[in-house]
Design an enzyme around this catalytic site. Sequence first.
Site, PDB file in Angstrom:
ATOM      1  CD  GLN A  83      53.882 -22.526  14.705  1.00 10.42           C
ATOM      2  OE1 GLN A  83      52.911 -22.786  14.011  1.00 10.42           O
ATOM      3  NE2 GLN A  83      53.829 -22.514  16.031  1.00 10.42           N
ATOM      4  CB  SER A  84      55.987 -27.349   8.867  1.00 11.11           C
ATOM      5  OG  SER A  84      55.582 -27.846   7.607  1.00 11.11           O
ATOM      6  CG  ASN A  85      51.701 -22.988   6.944  1.00 10.33           C
ATOM      7  OD1 ASN A  85      51.025 -22.777   7.938  1.00 10.33           O
ATOM      8  ND2 ASN A  85      52.469 -22.057   6.391  1.00 10.33           N
TER       9      ASN A  85
ATOM     10  CB  ALA B  58      54.429 -30.648   9.183  1.00  6.54           C
TER      11      ALA B  58
END
Length: 347
Positions: free
Chosen positions: A84-86, A88
């Site tokens: 859930q990388s912000n 990325a």
Amino acid sequence: MIEPLHEREPPRVQLANQPTRGHWLRYGQTDRPREAAERWKIWVKRDDHTGSELLGNKVRKLEYLMAEALAERATHVITCGGEQSNHARATAFAAAQLGMKSLLILRTDDPEHPPEPTGNILLDRLVGAELQWISRPAWRDRTQLLADAAERVRRAGDRPYVVPEGGSNALGSWGYLRAMHELADDLQGIATPDHPVTVVYACGSGGTGAGLILGAKLLGLAKRGIRVAGINVCDDRAYFTEVILRICAEADARWQLGANVTEADIEIVDGHVGRGYAKSRPEELATIRDVCRSDGIVLDPVYTGKAFHGLVTELAADPARFGAAVAFLHTGGLFGLFAPSEIAGVL
Ligand SMILES: Cc1ncc(COP(=O)(O)O)c(C=O)c1O
């Protein structure tokens, strides 16, 4: 007026809405004895308003990183992060806005069965990022995996640009070096040597902290009563002290800033990681709910909510822990709230 940045500021492409505004929070003011509430002042800088698809702290770093990608005439931007990388997601959107493709290497429990498209993943898919799912053990080799992906892009006749995890390198740190100029401006009339204020932020890969500390050092803000403290949401104080020192030293060497950041300049408030990175405790989720109800502000479970809960836990034990007031940096993370989470359980 924002003071002019350092003369050696590298090229920047405008992606963020800035300067961001700030305001005092009501949270903690009404449900506490008057004297404690007086000493429990939290001002919040709304870096969750730097944009919509590009909200949060990552976009400030990306202004410098994407400027370099454009200068190198990159066709593909490659980066990595948690599922859930912000960072990325923000990188994929910045790439699309600038006419580049994106490839995201994302860590998940079972790469054979990637997670459902919720939260940031939904947006990654929507914007057409190529997703490469890797396992937690493979994450240790992420530097090599990024290099391999870049090589694949090159072999196909295209031009890759690799952004490190979290956008946290010397170039990315300029985003928060610049933001510290805004904060110095914001805190004029609030922070004085007799009324010291601490800028408190969520520390996840060290780049935001490095930029803030470089900025504070170069502007001599300690003399104006402004300090910087990170609350780590993963790893520990020793890890982040080392990471931040390294990024600051790289920035000093590359642009001869003369900041000379030492361990004494780095304050990491450890002890609030709770159940681990991206895992929440009920009390953290309850704090997110309470801030939303008192102030109409949404914090996220992974970074800002965890750090804010750490902040108020520290303040409850010692209201003067961070001086006369706190300037909490809201670094975004909203989309993380739309991933499957236990927050519904505290509503
Ligand atoms: C919403 C949010 N806040 C804070 C952080 C931490 O910033 P940094 O990685 O620069 O330490 C991140 C990313 O890691 C983030 O996505």
